[in-house]
Design an enzyme around this catalytic site. Structure first.
Site, PDB file in Angstrom:
ATOM      1  N   LYS A  28      43.348 -22.066  51.952  1.00  0.00           N
ATOM      2  CA  LYS A  28      44.622 -21.402  51.674  1.00  0.00           C
ATOM      3  C   LYS A  28      44.849 -21.329  50.164  1.00  0.00           C
ATOM      4  O   LYS A  28      45.405 -20.383  49.641  1.00  0.00           O
ATOM      5  CB  LYS A  28      45.750 -22.203  52.327  1.00  0.00           C
ATOM      6  CG  LYS A  28      47.142 -21.671  52.053  1.00  0.00           C
ATOM      7  CD  LYS A  28      48.200 -22.584  52.663  1.00  0.00           C
ATOM      8  CE  LYS A  28      49.607 -22.092  52.375  1.00  0.00           C
ATOM      9  NZ  LYS A  28      50.633 -23.059  52.774  1.00  0.00           N
ATOM     10  N   GLN A  29      44.448 -22.399  49.478  1.00  0.00           N
ATOM     11  CA  GLN A  29      44.767 -22.503  48.064  1.00  0.00           C
ATOM     12  C   GLN A  29      43.764 -23.435  47.395  1.00  0.00           C
ATOM     13  O   GLN A  29      42.961 -24.085  48.064  1.00  0.00           O
ATOM     14  CB  GLN A  29      46.170 -23.056  47.878  1.00  0.00           C
ATOM     15  CG  GLN A  29      46.341 -24.476  48.372  1.00  0.00           C
ATOM     16  CD  GLN A  29      47.793 -24.852  48.562  1.00  0.00           C
ATOM     17  OE1 GLN A  29      48.342 -24.675  49.642  1.00  0.00           O
ATOM     18  NE2 GLN A  29      48.410 -25.374  47.527  1.00  0.00           N
ATOM     19  N   TRP A  53      54.748 -31.769  46.288  1.00  0.00           N
ATOM     20  CA  TRP A  53      53.966 -32.185  45.112  1.00  0.00           C
ATOM     21  C   TRP A  53      54.080 -31.189  43.969  1.00  0.00           C
ATOM     22  O   TRP A  53      53.489 -31.379  42.916  1.00  0.00           O
ATOM     23  CB  TRP A  53      52.491 -32.340  45.496  1.00  0.00           C
ATOM     24  CG  TRP A  53      51.776 -31.022  45.712  1.00  0.00           C
ATOM     25  CD1 TRP A  53      52.243 -29.938  46.392  1.00  0.00           C
ATOM     26  CD2 TRP A  53      50.478 -30.650  45.230  1.00  0.00           C
ATOM     27  NE1 TRP A  53      51.321 -28.933  46.395  1.00  0.00           N
ATOM     28  CE2 TRP A  53      50.220 -29.333  45.679  1.00  0.00           C
ATOM     29  CE3 TRP A  53      49.492 -31.303  44.480  1.00  0.00           C
ATOM     30  CZ2 TRP A  53      49.026 -28.660  45.398  1.00  0.00           C
ATOM     31  CZ3 TRP A  53      48.318 -30.625  44.202  1.00  0.00           C
ATOM     32  CH2 TRP A  53      48.092 -29.322  44.650  1.00  0.00           C
ATOM     33  N   ASP A  54      54.873 -30.118  44.172  1.00  0.00           N
ATOM     34  CA  ASP A  54      54.891 -29.006  43.207  1.00  0.00           C
ATOM     35  C   ASP A  54      55.283 -29.421  41.794  1.00  0.00           C
ATOM     36  O   ASP A  54      55.000 -28.714  40.834  1.00  0.00           O
ATOM     37  CB  ASP A  54      55.835 -27.895  43.699  1.00  0.00           C
ATOM     38  CG  ASP A  54      55.486 -27.415  45.097  1.00  0.00           C
ATOM     39  OD1 ASP A  54      55.397 -28.262  46.008  1.00  0.00           O
ATOM     40  OD2 ASP A  54      55.307 -26.206  45.279  1.00  0.00           O
ATOM     41  N   GLU A  97      46.016 -26.107  53.235  1.00  0.00           N
ATOM     42  CA  GLU A  97      46.679 -26.353  54.520  1.00  0.00           C
ATOM     43  C   GLU A  97      46.059 -25.598  55.685  1.00  0.00           C
ATOM     44  O   GLU A  97      46.551 -25.693  56.802  1.00  0.00           O
ATOM     45  CB  GLU A  97      48.169 -26.021  54.392  1.00  0.00           C
ATOM     46  CG  GLU A  97      48.863 -26.924  53.378  1.00  0.00           C
ATOM     47  CD  GLU A  97      50.355 -26.683  53.276  1.00  0.00           C
ATOM     48  OE1 GLU A  97      50.778 -25.535  53.422  1.00  0.00           O
ATOM     49  OE2 GLU A  97      51.087 -27.667  53.035  1.00  0.00           O
TER      50      GLU A  97
HETATM   51  C1  BGC Z   1      51.859 -25.077  49.704  1.00  0.00           C
HETATM   52  C2  BGC Z   1      52.043 -26.470  49.166  1.00  0.00           C
HETATM   53  C3  BGC Z   1      53.385 -26.554  48.465  1.00  0.00           C
HETATM   54  C4  BGC Z   1      54.489 -26.121  49.393  1.00  0.00           C
HETATM   55  C5  BGC Z   1      55.828 -26.102  48.711  1.00  0.00           C
HETATM   56  C6  BGC Z   1      53.024 -24.718  50.590  1.00  0.00           C
HETATM   57  O1  BGC Z   1      52.901 -23.396  51.020  1.00  0.00           O
HETATM   58  O2  BGC Z   1      50.671 -24.975  50.431  1.00  0.00           O
HETATM   59  O3  BGC Z   1      51.009 -26.801  48.291  1.00  0.00           O
HETATM   60  O4  BGC Z   1      53.611 -27.854  48.046  1.00  0.00           O
HETATM   61  O5  BGC Z   1      54.221 -24.816  49.850  1.00  0.00           O
HETATM   62  O6  BGC Z   1      55.867 -25.189  47.662  1.00  0.00           O
END
Ligand code: BGC
Length: 798
Positions: free
Chosen positions: A614-615, A354-355, A493
């Site tokens: 995590k984020q 989704w980046d 995550e």
């Molecule tokens: C992140 C995701 C991201 C993916 C690819 C993961 O570590 O938690 O949000 O889409 O990395 O960059």
């Protein structure tokens, strides 16, 4: 060239991998790591080359079970250029004494340079300068130029110029237990005395890849009639050019390279095509000039000037260059998505997540054709997304969390915890929120461009089918009189399931549910935005009746959002029952706790138990939408949205987020811009430095973080310059951080090129005299003006 150079002095084997990733050169068609031409993959060096769409699937037997993975294939190594002096072994870093060494990346012209002076074991001192680029002017071309000067000797040298398809995917230590062989040899061939070529094929996806190269030697401006010796095997071809050099005199070697794959248009045999192209290639100087001119043109559209801090300026430009090396106007014509780790390494196997939600805002107002091309990557995979929804018992289109060649789910079912050495289940595929991101991206591309043709032919169809998916995964809880979504997870995550649960997924992730409420409102109105005939055609084709539009309308008013007893939005239902983590204890115990999930699991504990993220998850809402937009959404839902809602929620989650994805620093920098400018700037600097300083201790060498690089530009554009498009108006609500004196950048809004300048308490919007004939509306809240080509509006800022 101030502000345009990334330099490293002295060779350091420990950071060579990182430098290679950051000095990669590419053109949006292919990209090659900044490895030294004379080194093989050996744990220090990793000469990887990747092209959009170059995927291949392989199965690994693990513990008797087949594990299938799709990888972006490391293509044959075209860099190989080595020198042998007086018949001795080819020079490598390990065999010589370095007297001087500099490794540079010229950001402006995306060129990698190495200057080295070395003494070999016989006491010969030599200077070698290497320059190379992957052409932004001719997408299928690249060039290397060596300048060799013997400092204290004269003698005989041989230069080996080769193409090597004996490569594997072995750039990520965590994946080494998995099958890394993706190429089969096809054939080597020579074309005339100067051109050698090599063809390989991916083992399962049967993509042909051909490379051809023409190597020449020059002294004093004249081409040398060097003797050439050929050696070829089915997966390797080399030419050795032998000649004499004299003390103090420069000899130049030019290796010009051409690439084609069977995915390219207008190609019959890729081998012949590449060879013909290499033979016709201009010399290095001419090719490099065209390449430079193409980059100058890009900078005119894409530069972001930040005055008052040279480091910030340099890194913003580094990020722009890397974005463009992966996604350029050349990409727009390919069937390519945006790989999360660029084309700079093998982490995440070249998959598309989704980046892009962090990157499209940059492209939408500079190179909208790039966004359009990347959105077409999704559209071409809508069939798989529909099948995936159907197979899961839903309707509409369910795009995968990780996407590769075909748009089927590529997320692994297990992943390796490097701390424990154990393979752990991976449930992250339940991040269905990627489907809200795709909807959001299409809508915002349309807001920036008013590209009705795209919306009517492709965009609306994806949006409606995504809304349909959400309506089918949601169910109505009549006790609450609200729609709910179960079995999904948000961007965080660390929480894939409830503590102790066997099944993945959570109930009512707030980020997801609010996104769905927002998108359902737009989806319900979407047919009315299209011409009557396309709306009718599309509705008939998808079978969308009035009842379905009414359902979406209802969902936009009655999605459920969980709150805790203190009125904080709960990341998901049940969050409130989780335990608080003793953050201080973990900070004291571990140097870096960004990846708390791995730490807890390695301790035999379980991240599911704690109020940790995590984020940014819930906080994403405040990043993607303005306060006014969120108020509108929440009020429509019948929930309170106070003047302190954003501040309270952001502060709450900030204390519970480990920023284990560097995307999280971007998000927090953005949302804090208005609330706590100093803290915003601190996070911004962390995000800005996260790849150059490799703050996750080894991840950047496996590929740059496209979302973060783009995200730093988005923080500048959206938050520090306050650029936002709403209701057809380009608004600016600037919040220039104290770390900067000013900003200036070109933008393109609805086909009209503008220059935005911010500083000295003023915002200036100048419309290019060649802008589209229609006026645009731009300004600051409370002072919106109509601007025509050639107009210049100055706004005083409080
Ligand atoms: C992140 C995701 C991201 C993916 C690819 C993961 O570590 O938690 O949000 O889409 O990395 O960059």
């Amino acid at each position: 060239m101030d502000g345009f150079l990334l330099t490293y002095d002295g060779f350091d084997p420990r950071t060579e991998g990182l430098r290679e990733a950051l000095t990669s050169t590419g053109n949006g068609y292919l990209c090659t790591r900044g490895a030294a031409e004379w080194e093989d993959a050996d744990g220090v060096h990793y000469p990887g080359t990747y092209a959009h769409g170059g995927y291949n699937r392989e199965t690994t037997m693990m513990g008797g079970l087949p594990v299938l993975n799709e990888d972006l294939v490391n293509l044959p190594n075209w860099l190989v250029l080595q020198v042998r002096v007086e018949g001795e072994d080819a020079i490598r870093f390990d065999d010589v004494e370095l007297l001087g060494y500099r490794h540079e990346y010229d950001i402006r012209h995306a060129t990698v340079l190495r200057r080295l002076r070395f003494r070999d074991h016989a006491g010969r001192e030599t200077t070698l300068t290497s320059r190379r680029f992957v052409s932004m002017a001719d997408a299928h071309h690249a060039g290397i130029e060596w300048t060799l000067v013997p400092e204290n000797w004269s003698g005989h040298v041989e230069v080996i110029s080769a193409l090597d398809s004996r490569v594997t995917n072995s750039g990520v230590p965590r994946y080494r237990q998995l099958e890394g062989r993706h190429l089969n040899p096809v054939s080597p061939r020579t074309f005339g005395p100067e051109v050698i070529a090599l063809k390989a094929e991916t083992r399962q996806s049967n993509i042909y890849i051909s490379q051809a190269t023409r190597t020449r030697v020059f002294q004093g401006g004249e081409q040398l009639p060097a003797t050439r010796t050929l050696y070829q095997m089915e997966d390797y071809i080399q030419q050795v050019l032998a000649f004499d050099v004299r003390q103090g005199e420069a000899t130049r070697v030019e290796k010009m390279v051409a690439f084609y794959t069977s995915r390219d248009p207008a190609v019959s045999d890729t081998l012949v095509r590449a060879a013909r192209s290499a033979a016709r290639h201009s010399d290095f100087a001419g090719a490099s000039e065209r390449h430079g001119a193409a980059w100058e043109e890009l900078w005119r559209t894409c530069d972001v000037g930040a005055s008052g801090n040279e480091q910030v300026q340099l890194l913003l430009r580094l990020h722009i260059a890397h974005l463009l090396q992966v996604c350029s106007p050349h990409t727009a014509d390919l069937d390519a998505g945006m790989p999360a780790r660029g084309l700079n390494g093998e982490a995440y196997r070249g998959h598309v997540f989704w980046d892009e939600i962090y990157a499209f805002p940059f492209f939408n107002v500079r190179l909208p054709e790039v966004t359009r091309g990347l959105l077409m990557y999704r559209y071409r995979r809508i069939g798989e997304a529909r099948a995936a929804a159907r197979e899961a018992g839903f309707r509409g289109a369910m795009f995968p969390w990780q996407s590769g060649s075909e748009g089927v789910e590529e997320t692994q079912r297990v992943h390796l915890n490097p701390l424990s050495g154990r393979w752990e289940p991976d449930l992250s595929r339940n991040q269905r929120h990627v489907n809200a991101a795709i909807f959001f991206n299409i809508w915002n591309y349309f807001q920036a461009t008013s590209d009705y043709a795209f919306l009517e032919s492709y965009g609306a169809e994806m949006m409606l089918d995504i809304a349909r998916f959400w309506a089918s995964i949601a169910h109505f809880n009549s006790a609450r009189e609200r729609y709910e979504i179960h079995g999904v997870m948000g961007p965080d995550e660390f929480h894939e399931k409830y503590p102790g649960a066997q099944q993945g997924g959570l109930r009512n992730n707030a980020y997801t549910n609010v996104m769905v409420a927002w998108l359902c409102d737009i989806a319900a109105k979407l047919p009315s935005l299209l011409s009557a005939s396309s709306a009718e055609g599309l509705r008939a084709r998808l079978g969308i009746g009035d009842d379905e539009l009414a359902l979406w309308q209802d969902m936009s008013r009655r999605m459920f959002v969980p709150f805790d007893s203190g009125g904080i939005i709960s990341q998901f239902e049940g969050w409130d029952e989780l335990e608080e983590l003793d953050w201080d204890a973990y900070r004291a115990k571990y140097e870096n706790i960004q990846r708390l999930d791995r730490i807890l699991r390695a301790e035999g504990d379980d991240p599911d138990r704690y109020k940790i993220a995590k984020q940014a998850d819930t906080v994403m809402l405040f990043f993607l939408f303005s306060d006014e937009e969120l108020r509108e959404i929440f009020e429509r839902l019948g929930y309170d949205y106070g003047s302190d809602t954003a501040a309270r929620n952001i502060a709450y989650y900030d204390q519970r987020t480990s920023h284990g994805s560097t995307l999280s620093f971007v998000t927090h920098a953005g949302v804090l811009a208005a609330l706590d400018p100093e803290s915003s700037w601190e996070r911004f600097l962390v995000a800005l430095r996260s790849d150059v300083d490799d703050i996750q201790g080894g991840t950047t060498q496996e590929g740059i973080h496209m979302g973060v690089m783009a995200g730093t530009l988005e923080v500048v554009q959206r938050y520090y310059a306050g650029t936002q498009i709403r209701d057809g108006v380009l608004y600016f609500t600037p919040r220039l951080p104290s770390g900067l004196d000013g900003l200036s950048f070109p933008l393109q809004f609805r086909e009209t090129p503008l220059l935005v300048t911010l500083g000295g308490g003023q915002l200036t919007v100048a419309v290019h005299p060649d802008g589209a004939s229609h006026p645009i509306r731009a300004g600051i809240p409370g002072d919106v003006r109509e601007l025509c080509p050639g107009d210049r509006a100055v706004f005083g800022l409080a």
